[in-house]
Design a protein around this motif. Structure first.
Motif, PDB file in Angstrom:
ATOM      1  N   SER A 787       0.835  -1.192   0.000  1.00 51.03           N
ATOM      2  CA  SER A 787       0.000   0.000   0.000  1.00 51.03           C
ATOM      3  C   SER A 787       0.872   1.244   0.000  1.00 51.03           C
ATOM      4  O   SER A 787       1.931   1.283   0.632  1.00 51.03           O
ATOM      5  CB  SER A 787      -0.913   0.000   1.234  1.00 51.03           C
ATOM      6  N   ASN A 788       0.429   2.279  -0.728  1.00 46.73           N
ATOM      7  CA  ASN A 788       1.181   3.530  -0.799  1.00 46.73           C
ATOM      8  C   ASN A 788       0.771   4.486   0.313  1.00 46.73           C
ATOM      9  O   ASN A 788       0.623   5.681   0.091  1.00 46.73           O
ATOM     10  CB  ASN A 788       0.945   4.217  -2.157  1.00 46.73           C
ATOM     11  N   PHE A 873      11.603   1.725  -3.080  1.00 48.91           N
ATOM     12  CA  PHE A 873      12.838   2.265  -2.535  1.00 48.91           C
ATOM     13  C   PHE A 873      12.495   2.999  -1.242  1.00 48.91           C
ATOM     14  O   PHE A 873      11.568   3.815  -1.221  1.00 48.91           O
ATOM     15  CB  PHE A 873      13.507   3.231  -3.520  1.00 48.91           C
ATOM     16  N   GLU A 874      13.234   2.698  -0.203  1.00 47.99           N
ATOM     17  CA  GLU A 874      12.969   3.334   1.085  1.00 47.99           C
ATOM     18  C   GLU A 874      14.286   3.733   1.739  1.00 47.99           C
ATOM     19  O   GLU A 874      15.232   2.939   1.804  1.00 47.99           O
ATOM     20  CB  GLU A 874      12.198   2.392   2.011  1.00 47.99           C
ATOM     21  N   PHE A 884       9.765   5.702  -2.301  1.00 45.95           N
ATOM     22  CA  PHE A 884       9.497   5.859  -3.729  1.00 45.95           C
ATOM     23  C   PHE A 884       8.993   4.524  -4.265  1.00 45.95           C
ATOM     24  O   PHE A 884       9.690   3.509  -4.171  1.00 45.95           O
ATOM     25  CB  PHE A 884      10.759   6.286  -4.477  1.00 45.95           C
ATOM     26  N   ASN A 885       7.777   4.490  -4.768  1.00 46.67           N
ATOM     27  CA  ASN A 885       7.165   3.306  -5.373  1.00 46.67           C
ATOM     28  C   ASN A 885       6.975   3.556  -6.863  1.00 46.67           C
ATOM     29  O   ASN A 885       6.478   4.620  -7.259  1.00 46.67           O
ATOM     30  CB  ASN A 885       5.823   2.983  -4.721  1.00 46.67           C
ATOM     31  N   SER A 894       2.724   3.958 -13.015  1.00 49.40           N
ATOM     32  CA  SER A 894       2.688   5.156 -12.183  1.00 49.40           C
ATOM     33  C   SER A 894       3.894   5.154 -11.263  1.00 49.40           C
ATOM     34  O   SER A 894       4.639   4.179 -11.178  1.00 49.40           O
ATOM     35  CB  SER A 894       1.397   5.212 -11.357  1.00 49.40           C
ATOM     36  N   TRP A 895       4.101   6.281 -10.553  1.00 48.63           N
ATOM     37  CA  TRP A 895       5.101   6.342  -9.497  1.00 48.63           C
ATOM     38  C   TRP A 895       4.606   7.270  -8.402  1.00 48.63           C
ATOM     39  O   TRP A 895       3.733   8.113  -8.612  1.00 48.63           O
ATOM     40  CB  TRP A 895       6.476   6.770 -10.026  1.00 48.63           C
ATOM     41  N   TYR A 896       5.197   7.084  -7.234  1.00 46.25           N
ATOM     42  CA  TYR A 896       4.781   7.867  -6.068  1.00 46.25           C
ATOM     43  C   TYR A 896       5.995   8.125  -5.190  1.00 46.25           C
ATOM     44  O   TYR A 896       6.741   7.196  -4.850  1.00 46.25           O
ATOM     45  CB  TYR A 896       3.709   7.118  -5.274  1.00 46.25           C
ATOM     46  N   PHE A 897       6.223   9.397  -4.833  1.00 44.43           N
ATOM     47  CA  PHE A 897       7.366   9.798  -4.009  1.00 44.43           C
ATOM     48  C   PHE A 897       6.857  10.477  -2.750  1.00 44.43           C
ATOM     49  O   PHE A 897       5.906  11.263  -2.790  1.00 44.43           O
ATOM     50  CB  PHE A 897       8.270  10.760  -4.786  1.00 44.43           C
ATOM     51  N   PHE A 898       7.528  10.163  -1.633  1.00 47.94           N
ATOM     52  CA  PHE A 898       7.123  10.737  -0.350  1.00 47.94           C
ATOM     53  C   PHE A 898       8.347  11.002   0.502  1.00 47.94           C
ATOM     54  O   PHE A 898       9.273  10.186   0.568  1.00 47.94           O
ATOM     55  CB  PHE A 898       6.194   9.762   0.388  1.00 47.94           C
ATOM     56  N   VAL A 899       8.373  12.157   1.172  1.00 50.02           N
ATOM     57  CA  VAL A 899       9.373  12.468   2.179  1.00 50.02           C
ATOM     58  C   VAL A 899       8.663  13.194   3.309  1.00 50.02           C
ATOM     59  O   VAL A 899       7.856  14.098   3.074  1.00 50.02           O
ATOM     60  CB  VAL A 899      10.532  13.317   1.602  1.00 50.02           C
TER      61      VAL A 899
END
Length: 921
Positions: A787-788, A873-874, A884-885, A894-899
């Motif tokens: 899950s994102n 990537f974590e 980063f998924n 798709s892609w998803y980035f989080f900080v």
């Protein structure tokens, strides 16, 4: 950061932070400690027995000589008219103990008491330690500070104040025990996950503190925090909030332009209601959006509620409500309701469409100790068949491959006694998201009466056929509903409901035959009640004159009764093969066989069958039999008699292996399962006209590599041949020029789950990300991705100790790998093809102690293509985390980035960016 030189000659020291929790009540507790020590006009110094030149100790006690030391202490006259009756008056309520390693001095001129070097004062549950404690009874002040080491110049023995489990470690403390106001220099405190350090703290009262030049962080490394917020001035309310002025963020001591003219930091230790900040992004189909924003309601200690919302600029929106509830030692559970209104394209365009999807999830578990005789449980997952496929919320990313939904809500009650009675009411639901077919039972009622042995002896064990005769009763009633997604929760879904009830009374006995054979015989009586029957006839004029068979539903009570008899006989055969010689690690192999033979007979109940005639021009062409109980909840009665002999053979094979280790010079042994099961079964119908022998079914399974690789297989072997039309004929395959059996189907599954930990000492640790994926409808493993949801504080990393050596390269790289292989072979009609063959895999590699790379994917050998693939990537940045998924291909590319900050208190301080799947043309 260093503090200023103060009039009381405080030494310059570096700003330090502490790990221990503190509720910032230091001023209140210290004030209680020193308040009204007789205005210090009656201070006594009592030298303890055994006092030497290197230390002193003593007590304050109002019942002792007021001046045993011989010093003439000044007295203070008090004007009774000026006494404030609202202030606490009177003596202390307990003995005040104090010690000092070097000396304890009373200075008459300055009217002070000095305790120096490892000074300590104890009063009730409070304790003060410092290098230097000064009590000024003229100014009504108490001052505690550290001392400077003469050899190193380091500032040591800073004040430590404890009360119960609370502890505070400032550089120095100065307060007036009359006005109850105080100044604390370089105070350090922890409020939940937040660490607070301020150069100067001014206490006004119990609930109000003013701070100057403070920093706020969630970092565990307080000497060198990876980030902090610098606050110039702030108002601090312990356990509630910090209201700050100019605030900006520092990263490793470097100021950033991220700042606010004012800020608010909640510090409540309990759950508190508040807003949940949304996630901003862009979707190619629906425009810009805000996701997962809402409000959290901390209703009480037993239940909470979180309401979320999504909004897209093309008009689409989503709502989600989640609630957790718990009552200790009784029950706990959670409820989630999700709804999305999705608009595709723009209104007025030819490809515009709008759909509504929803999903309801509910879990409820009851504590086993709550009520041993009754139990209520629920596991619900129902909604639109295309919810997970059409939902665009990031929480449902890993769930779109699910092709089934199921639910069960049950209540059971046990009535103790002889016999014991069990009652249960259950509602079930199963839904195929591909066909959108829904099957439900609303409800199912079950009643069971435990076994009754009418001929058992009053004392001793039961022996023989007669004493082992037993009977029991079971009843089951169902209201069965078969509907589709479009009619779900509409009144039409109840129109074709099937209602029925089945009663069963089995009678059985068992006994030993010839010492080694176990024989079981039983007879059963079944009665079925139903409210749904059919009538069938042939309409010669129907279907535009072509004729058709018409089936009409009949409402009303009807019933049928059946009975049968069966017996089985089995035994257990043990085989052992030993290996001679000390050089062989295998000591012995044991083979356990459990053969059994069974016989069953069920008569025909053709009285429940009718016929209808197919006519043409008024002449009967064919008569067809049918039963009015077709489509019932509990099947139909037998039309033909059956007399069947069943054969089965179960096998297990295990080995006894000598281990390499030895105890007292003798090698130890352990058992290893070579084959968990290898089963063969078939049957022979004596009264059948043809095809009397049923296909042989073979199943087996084993686990190897320390039970890490689980292998299960099965096959069906048909003894009969096929004709030219691929239809089974009453002729053995070997007599038709073939082999003894035809392999008509086979299946193989293998699951391998292992990691680098398997080569080390084992340790158990939970996976909060996997738990979150499962709760949102995904799999417990991550073969379908994760899950994102990165906005929570979940992390794959455990908190590292501060003194751990974090290297840029980890020479012992931790890793984990999950493999799942499945294959299906079909040859029932000479297809001779593998209908399904795929390999799913998921793995994670920890490149360094805080870098993890993972992938979930698979390959379909039948369709020659990769399955849903996700790269992960974590990076753990101590107080922060980066995720980063990436889905590199497929229609969900798709892609998803989080900080963001890991701590839940500051989880809204984040930045994320995503690229949604492109529109499919």
């Amino acid at each position: 950061m260093t503090r200023q030189k103060l009039s009381h000659s405080l030494t310059k020291i570096e700003l330090k932070r502490l790990h221990t929790k503190n509720r910032n009540i230091v001023l209140v507790t210290i004030l209680t400690l020193f308040i009204n020590i007789y205005s210090f006009s009656q201070v006594r110094v009592i030298k303890s027995d055994g006092e030497n030149s290197s230390g002193t100790s003593g007590q304050f006690n109002r019942n002792e000589n007021p001046n045993p030391s011989g010093f003439e202490l000044p007295t203070q006259e008090v004007d009774s008219v000026k006494i404030d009756s609202t202030k606490q008056q009177g003596p202390l309520t307990d003995v005040v103990e104090r010690t000092a390693k070097d000396y304890e001095r009373i200075i008459r001129k300055s009217k002070e008491i000095h305790l120096y070097n490892e000074a300590e004062v104890k009063y009730e549950d409070m304790n003060m330690k410092a290098g230097h404690i000064i009590i000024n009874y003229t100014k009504e002040e108490v001052y505690a500070k550290g001392i400077v080491d003469d050899s190193t110049g380091a500032y040591t023995q800073a004040p430590i104040f404890t009360q119960g489990k609370e502890e505070v470690r400032p550089d120095s403390i100065r307060f007036n025990y009359n006005t109850r106001k105080a100044l604390i220099y370089n105070s350090r405190t922890e409020q939940g996950d937040i660490n607070v350090n301020a150069e100067i703290v001014k206490r006004e009262n119990d609930s109000t503190y003013f701070m100057k030049e403070m920093i706020l962080t969630t970092s565990k490394n307080l000497d060198d925090p990876e980030y902090y917020f610098r606050i110039r001035k702030a108002k601090f309310v312990p356990k509630k909030k910090i209201v700050a002025g100019l605030t900006n963020m520092y990263i490793y001591g470097v100021p950033t332009p991220l700042g606010l003219p004012f800020a608010y930091f909640p510090l409540t230790q309990d759950r508190a209601s508040g807003f949940i900040l949304p996630t901003f992004g862009e979707n190619n189909l629906r425009g810009y959006f805000l996701q997962n924003g809402g409000y959290y309601f901390a209703i009480n200690d037993y239940v909470d509620l979180a309401v979320f919302g999504d909004y897209y600029t093309n008009g689409s929106y989503g709502l989600r409500g989640e609630s957790n509830y718990a009552l200790r030692y009784r029950f706990r559970g959670n409820v989630s309701v999700r709804f999305e209104r999705l608009l595709n394209s723009e209104r007025g365009f030819p490809d515009f469409s709008e759909t509504s999807v929803y999903n309801i999830r509910w879990t409820h578990t009851q504590d086993q100790k709550a009520n041993p005789s009754s139990r209520f449980s629920a596991s619900v997952n129902l909604g639109s068949s295309q919810f997970y496929q059409q939902s665009v919320n990031q929480l449902n990313t890993s769930s779109f491959l699910n092709n089934s939904l199921s639910s069960s809500v049950s209540y059971s009650k046990t009535f103790q006694g002889e016999p014991q009675v069990n009652l249960a009411v259950t509602a079930t639901h199963s839904q195929n998201t591909n066909t959108e077919v829904i099957n439900m039972t609303l409800p199912t009622f079950q009643a069971n009466v435990s076994r009754i042995f009418p001929f058992e002896p009053k004392t001793g064990t039961k022996k023989g056929i007669l004493q082992n005769i037993n009977l029991q009763y079971s009843g089951r009633a169902e209201n069965r509903i078969n509907t589709t997604d479009s009619l779900f929760f509409k009144k039409e879904m109840f129109d074709d409901a099937i209602v029925g009830m089945q009663h069963s009374i089995p009678i059985s006995t068992n006994f030993k035959l010839a010492k080694y054979l176990s024989l079981t015989a039983n007879a059963d009586y079944n009665e079925v009640w139903t409210l749904n029957t059919i009538d069938r006839f042939y309409d010669e004029d129907g279907n535009n004159g072509a004729g058709e068979v018409v089936t009409e539903d009949q409402k009303g009570f009807d019933s049928f009764r059946t009975y049968g008899f069966n017996a089985s006989m089995g035994t257990t055969i043990y085989g052992m093969y030993g290996f001679k010689g000390d050089n062989s690690r295998i000591e012995a192999i044991r083979h356990v066989m459990r053969p059994s033979v069974s016989y069953s007979i069920r008569p025909s109940f053709d009285q429940y069958y009718d016929t209808y005639a197919i006519t043409a021009n008024g002449l009967t062409q064919e008569e067809v039999e049918f039963t009015r109980f077709e489509g019932g909840a509990f099947g139909t009665p037998n039309q033909r008699m059956s007399s069947t002999i069943g054969l089965s053979l179960n096998n297990t094979i295990e080995a006894k292996v000598r281990s390499k280790d030895s105890i007292d010079g003798e090698a130890t042994t352990k058992k290893i399962m070579l084959l968990n099961n290898l089963n063969f079964s078939t049957s022979y119908n004596i009264v059948a006209d043809s095809l009397k022998l049923a296909p042989v079914r073979m199943t087996g399974g084993t686990q190897v590599f320390n039970n890490k690789l689980a292998i299960n297989f099965g096959a069906t072997l048909d003894p009969y041949a096929l004709d030219n039309n691929n239809t089974r004929i009453d002729k053995f395959n070997i007599n038709n020029g073939g082999s003894l059996f035809r392999l008509t189907s086979a299946n193989l599954t293998a699951n391998y789950d292992f990691s680098s930990k398997d080569f080390k000492k084992k340790s158990n640790s939970g996976d909060p990300i996997a738990d979150n994926t499962l709760r949102n409808g995904g799999r417990a493993d991550d073969l379908f991705g994760q899950s994102n949801d990165f906005t929570t504080s979940n992390s794959n990393y455990e908190d590292e100790e501060e003194d751990q050596d974090i290297s840029l390269y980890n020479y012992q790289i931790p890793w984990s790998l999950r493999l799942a292989y499945s294959a299906t072979y079909t040859n029932s009609a000479r297809q001779n093809e593998i209908t399904n063959q795929s390999l799913m895999f998921s793995g994670n590699v920890e490149l360094s102690p805080r870098w993890t790379v993972g992938v979930s994917s698979g390959y379909d050998f039948k369709n020659k293509g990769f399955t849903y693939t996700q790269f992960r990537f974590e990076r753990d940045l101590l107080s922060w985390k980066i995720n980063f998924n990436w889905v590199p291909f497929s229609e969900r590319e798709s892609w998803y980035f989080f900080v963001g900050i890991k701590s839940g208190v500051l989880s809204d301080i984040k930045w994320d960016k995503r690229r949604e799947p492109d529109r499919a043309l």
